[in-house]
Design a protein around this motif. Sequence first.
Motif, mmCIF file in Angstrom:
data_model
loop_
_atom_site.group_PDB
_atom_site.id
_atom_site.type_symbol
_atom_site.label_atom_id
_atom_site.label_comp_id
_atom_site.label_asym_id
_atom_site.label_seq_id
_atom_site.Cartn_x
_atom_site.Cartn_y
_atom_site.Cartn_z
ATOM 1 N N ASP A 89 0.829 -1.211 0.000
ATOM 2 C CA ASP A 89 0.000 0.000 0.000
ATOM 3 C C ASP A 89 0.861 1.258 0.000
ATOM 4 O OD1 ASP A 89 -2.352 -1.425 -0.037
ATOM 5 O OD2 ASP A 89 -2.627 -1.397 2.126
ATOM 6 N N SER A 90 1.901 1.265 0.846
ATOM 7 C CA SER A 90 2.787 2.433 0.904
ATOM 8 C C SER A 90 3.538 2.610 -0.408
ATOM 9 C CB SER A 90 3.783 2.283 2.054
ATOM 10 O OG SER A 90 3.116 2.282 3.299
ATOM 11 N N THR A 91 3.994 1.509 -0.981
ATOM 12 C CA THR A 91 4.711 1.575 -2.257
ATOM 13 C C THR A 91 3.784 2.084 -3.355
ATOM 14 O OG1 THR A 91 6.055 -0.311 -1.572
ATOM 15 C CG2 THR A 91 6.132 0.292 -3.898
ATOM 16 N N VAL B 115 4.369 5.345 -5.789
ATOM 17 C CA VAL B 115 4.306 5.300 -7.259
ATOM 18 C C VAL B 115 3.282 6.311 -7.753
ATOM 19 C CG1 VAL B 115 3.691 3.883 -9.260
ATOM 20 C CG2 VAL B 115 5.044 2.885 -7.399
ATOM 21 N N LYS B 116 2.152 6.348 -7.097
ATOM 22 C CA LYS B 116 1.071 7.263 -7.490
ATOM 23 C C LYS B 116 1.530 8.720 -7.387
ATOM 24 C CE LYS B 116 -3.755 8.332 -6.359
ATOM 25 N NZ LYS B 116 -4.934 7.914 -5.555
ATOM 26 N N GLU B 117 2.247 9.043 -6.315
ATOM 27 C CA GLU B 117 2.753 10.409 -6.137
ATOM 28 C C GLU B 117 3.770 10.756 -7.230
ATOM 29 O OE1 GLU B 117 4.326 10.794 -2.221
ATOM 30 O OE2 GLU B 117 2.430 10.298 -1.237
ATOM 31 N N LEU C 190 -1.637 -2.687 -10.802
ATOM 32 C CA LEU C 190 -0.440 -2.196 -10.128
ATOM 33 C C LEU C 190 -0.322 -2.761 -8.721
ATOM 34 C CD1 LEU C 190 2.053 -0.452 -9.935
ATOM 35 C CD2 LEU C 190 0.584 1.498 -9.341
ATOM 36 N N LYS C 191 -1.379 -2.678 -7.950
ATOM 37 C CA LYS C 191 -1.322 -3.163 -6.572
ATOM 38 C C LYS C 191 -1.057 -4.669 -6.548
ATOM 39 C CE LYS C 191 -3.628 -0.851 -3.728
ATOM 40 N NZ LYS C 191 -4.677 -0.163 -2.934
ATOM 41 N N LYS C 192 -1.654 -5.386 -7.474
ATOM 42 C CA LYS C 192 -1.450 -6.834 -7.545
ATOM 43 C C LYS C 192 0.009 -7.148 -7.863
ATOM 44 C CE LYS C 192 -3.427 -10.962 -9.802
ATOM 45 N NZ LYS C 192 -2.182 -11.534 -10.355
ATOM 46 N N ALA C 193 0.585 -6.383 -8.803
ATOM 47 C CA ALA C 193 1.982 -6.601 -9.188
ATOM 48 C C ALA C 193 2.928 -6.257 -8.043
ATOM 49 C CB ALA C 193 2.318 -5.752 -10.418
ATOM 50 N N LEU C 194 2.605 -5.217 -7.274
ATOM 51 C CA LEU C 194 3.447 -4.822 -6.147
ATOM 52 C C LEU C 194 3.440 -5.886 -5.054
ATOM 53 C CD1 LEU C 194 2.596 -1.024 -5.862
ATOM 54 C CD2 LEU C 194 4.808 -2.016 -6.458
ATOM 55 N N GLU C 195 2.351 -6.592 -4.932
ATOM 56 C CA GLU C 195 2.262 -7.662 -3.946
ATOM 57 C C GLU C 195 3.009 -8.913 -4.398
ATOM 58 O OE1 GLU C 195 -1.919 -8.146 -3.541
ATOM 59 O OE2 GLU C 195 -2.180 -6.392 -2.237
ATOM 60 N N GLU C 196 3.001 -9.167 -5.701
ATOM 61 C CA GLU C 196 3.596 -10.397 -6.225
ATOM 62 C C GLU C 196 5.062 -10.242 -6.639
ATOM 63 O OE1 GLU C 196 1.030 -11.496 -9.402
ATOM 64 O OE2 GLU C 196 -0.601 -12.178 -8.098
ATOM 65 N N GLN D 19 10.221 -6.150 -9.889
ATOM 66 C CA GLN D 19 9.992 -5.999 -11.317
ATOM 67 C C GLN D 19 9.275 -4.685 -11.614
ATOM 68 O OE1 GLN D 19 11.175 -8.080 -13.530
ATOM 69 N NE2 GLN D 19 10.194 -7.420 -15.424
ATOM 70 N N VAL D 20 8.324 -4.331 -10.752
ATOM 71 C CA VAL D 20 7.592 -3.075 -10.941
ATOM 72 C C VAL D 20 8.536 -1.881 -10.830
ATOM 73 C CG1 VAL D 20 5.774 -1.565 -10.051
ATOM 74 C CG2 VAL D 20 5.457 -4.046 -10.044
ATOM 75 N N MET D 21 9.337 -1.845 -9.753
ATOM 76 C CA MET D 21 10.194 -0.696 -9.518
ATOM 77 C C MET D 21 11.295 -0.605 -10.570
ATOM 78 S SD MET D 21 8.484 0.476 -7.149
ATOM 79 C CE MET D 21 9.454 1.958 -6.936
ATOM 80 N N ASN D 22 11.836 -1.744 -10.992
ATOM 81 C CA ASN D 22 12.879 -1.708 -12.034
ATOM 82 C C ASN D 22 12.308 -1.220 -13.358
ATOM 83 O OD1 ASN D 22 14.951 -2.645 -10.398
ATOM 84 N ND2 ASN D 22 14.506 -4.798 -10.822
#
Length: 207
Positions: free
Chosen positions: A65-67, A71-73, A191-197, A201-204
Amino acid sequence: MGLGADRTEIAASDAVFVLDGAEMTESSNNFTVNGITFNLSKTTASKEDPNTFESVQITVGKDSDSTYELVKEALTEYNKLIEEMNKLYTADSARGYDPLTDEQKEAMSEEEIKNWEDKIKSSLLRRDNTLGSLLSGMRTALFSSYTDEETGKTSSLSSFGIVTGNYTENGKLHIYGDEDDATYATYADRLKKALEEDPDQVMNTLT
């Protein structure tokens, strides 16, 4: 018999612990290291040998959630930048607005002078080649993909539900499932699903 007569005073001492092979000392049992808060409630002395300490494995959960909010910001700031750059690039022509002479300024009010000079300043980057190339490069980057060398996994922003909107927005980004975005709030939140899994990969990919 006086109170506390049979008690032994023990001087307070710092908390000493080993984290990832490095010995650390804290004045309190409650402290934060690398954004993780620790609360040491007891020692980890071995039952067989009090002078030997056992290791403790700590599992840290993912705060998706924080991540997500970070990303949203970041995307919000990106959209503000894109909007300003497009505003400068597509500004109206200032043809006929030559710099004012001292005589012209004397015949005008301060507000009229400011509006005149602002008109000239706002058009300085109109159709500027460097700014145009930068905008084009940023848009191209939005559609590029990232491949993890170790896993071979390839992804792009669209893989996580981060997409560009209507062409009139000139490259602004939106997030599927963003409750603050009326147009895309009803879409599945990738996005939230990818951040959990797979947050790495999302951040890179974003980087």
